[in-house]
Design an enzyme around this catalytic site. Sequence first.
Site, PDB file in Angstrom:
ATOM      1  N   GLU A  47       3.850   3.654  10.523  1.00 55.72           N
ATOM      2  CA  GLU A  47       4.761   2.524  10.289  1.00 55.72           C
ATOM      3  C   GLU A  47       6.186   2.968  10.618  1.00 55.72           C
ATOM      4  O   GLU A  47       6.550   4.120  10.342  1.00 55.72           O
ATOM      5  CB  GLU A  47       4.661   2.147   8.799  1.00 55.72           C
ATOM      6  CG  GLU A  47       5.656   1.100   8.333  1.00 55.72           C
ATOM      7  CD  GLU A  47       5.685   0.976   6.797  1.00 55.72           C
ATOM      8  OE1 GLU A  47       5.514   1.997   6.085  1.00 55.72           O
ATOM      9  OE2 GLU A  47       5.876  -0.154   6.318  1.00 55.72           O
ATOM     10  N   LYS A 127       4.101  -7.385   9.373  1.00 56.61           N
ATOM     11  CA  LYS A 127       3.589  -6.982   8.047  1.00 56.61           C
ATOM     12  C   LYS A 127       3.568  -8.160   7.067  1.00 56.61           C
ATOM     13  O   LYS A 127       4.589  -8.841   6.868  1.00 56.61           O
ATOM     14  CB  LYS A 127       4.460  -5.840   7.501  1.00 56.61           C
ATOM     15  CG  LYS A 127       3.951  -5.211   6.206  1.00 56.61           C
ATOM     16  CD  LYS A 127       4.804  -3.977   5.886  1.00 56.61           C
ATOM     17  CE  LYS A 127       4.377  -3.242   4.635  1.00 56.61           C
ATOM     18  NZ  LYS A 127       5.213  -2.045   4.403  1.00 56.61           N
ATOM     19  N   CYS A 172       0.913  -0.195   6.082  1.00 57.47           N
ATOM     20  CA  CYS A 172       1.205   0.466   4.813  1.00 57.47           C
ATOM     21  C   CYS A 172       0.711  -0.261   3.573  1.00 57.47           C
ATOM     22  O   CYS A 172      -0.446  -0.150   3.209  1.00 57.47           O
ATOM     23  CB  CYS A 172       2.695   0.786   4.694  1.00 57.47           C
ATOM     24  SG  CYS A 172       2.981   1.964   3.354  1.00 57.47           S
TER      25      CYS A 172
HETATM   26  N1  CDT Z   1       5.983   1.251   3.318  1.00 57.10           N
HETATM   27  C1  CDT Z   1       5.286   0.831   2.246  1.00 57.10           C
HETATM   28  O1  CDT Z   1       4.745  -0.263   2.240  1.00 57.10           O
HETATM   29  N2  CDT Z   1       5.233   1.672   1.175  1.00 57.10           N
HETATM   30  C2  CDT Z   1       4.638   1.329  -0.074  1.00 57.10           C
HETATM   31  C3  CDT Z   1       5.288   2.114  -1.144  1.00 57.10           C
HETATM   32  C4  CDT Z   1       4.886   1.683  -2.499  1.00 57.10           C
HETATM   33  S1  CDT Z   1       5.510   0.144  -2.996  1.00 57.10           S
HETATM   34  C5  CDT Z   1       7.174   0.377  -3.251  1.00 57.10           C
HETATM   35  C6  CDT Z   1       3.130   1.590  -0.114  1.00 57.10           C
HETATM   36  O2  CDT Z   1       2.398   0.688  -0.511  1.00 57.10           O
HETATM   37  O3  CDT Z   1       2.700   2.697   0.201  1.00 57.10           O
END
Ligand code: CDT
Length: 305
Positions: A47, A127, A172
């Site tokens: 990502e 996303k 993600c």
């Molecule tokens: N980039 C991304 O979506 N990261 C989130 C971090 C936790 S939620 C703040 C994830 O789900 O891994």
Amino acid sequence: MPRHLVVGAAQLGPIARHEPRAEVVTRMIWLLEQAAGRGCSLVVYPELALTTFFPRWFMPDQAEIDTFFETAMPNATTAPLFERAKELGLGLSFGYAEKTVVDGKVHRYNTSIIVDGSGEIVHRYHKIHLPGHHEHEAWRAFQHLEKRYFEPGEAPFAPVEVFDGQIGLAICNDRRWPETYREHALRGTEMVLIGYNTPVHYPPAPEHDHLQCFHNHLSLQAGAYQNGMWVVGVAKAGKEEGCDLIGQSCIVAPTGEIVAQASTLGDELITADCDLDRCAEIRTNIFDFKKHRRPEMYPLLSAKV
Ligand code: CDT
């Protein structure tokens, strides 16, 4: 003829806030060339692969935020990556911050693309599940301002036919949601490519920090098995601007088994020879959707609650 896709998961180590995009592209090409040597047809990067994970900072000035966005793809900086991939006949997938204008209105998305072996962008995904918060929250060790900096994608999860298979995208936080994989599977996706940036520390629930790596594989493996699909999870890893990001990039078979896994928190390529026909092992047996699924019993799944 079995449909084998040799895929490379190209994990990236940390990217500094002021690291020029061209340096990142050089790192990506280094991984791409390794992938070519290992017989890959497709290389998957994380990502927001071209920059540091900038939503960790509150920036009041939109002009500064926009320095992390791309207004065209490919562009002058990423062209060498596209050209080298085309020379090698390799497909690519990577995420980036996209700024685009449609009917005079500016949109900013957390985007991922698939590029085929001839250098054409054949799929673009915005996303859907944007985590984090809208406002500056000074109590946090670092921010997670995806909700402020991006608008959510409005096109559902769906695959594209490429590399002799049905290949899909998610990004993600999407990987934590069972709906992501099920919507993909119902539409025939055989392999889903998921880049991520996941901090070890989760400020609202730090008691879960030690579970970040467990939840990563739990989600990717469950999504693969419960939907009979290949899952390629690719991290941006390591200590980035003082923030620890998990690694654990992996390639998961439709049985839920991890068949390749990164062992560092830096730039690292892992590969696997993926037989796309293995999805049928699950989808024509335990999870034969037509035979066993009871959608009339799950009316709330697509309702707003
Ligand atoms: N980039 C991304 O979506 N990261 C989130 C971090 C936790 S939620 C703040 C994830 O789900 O891994």
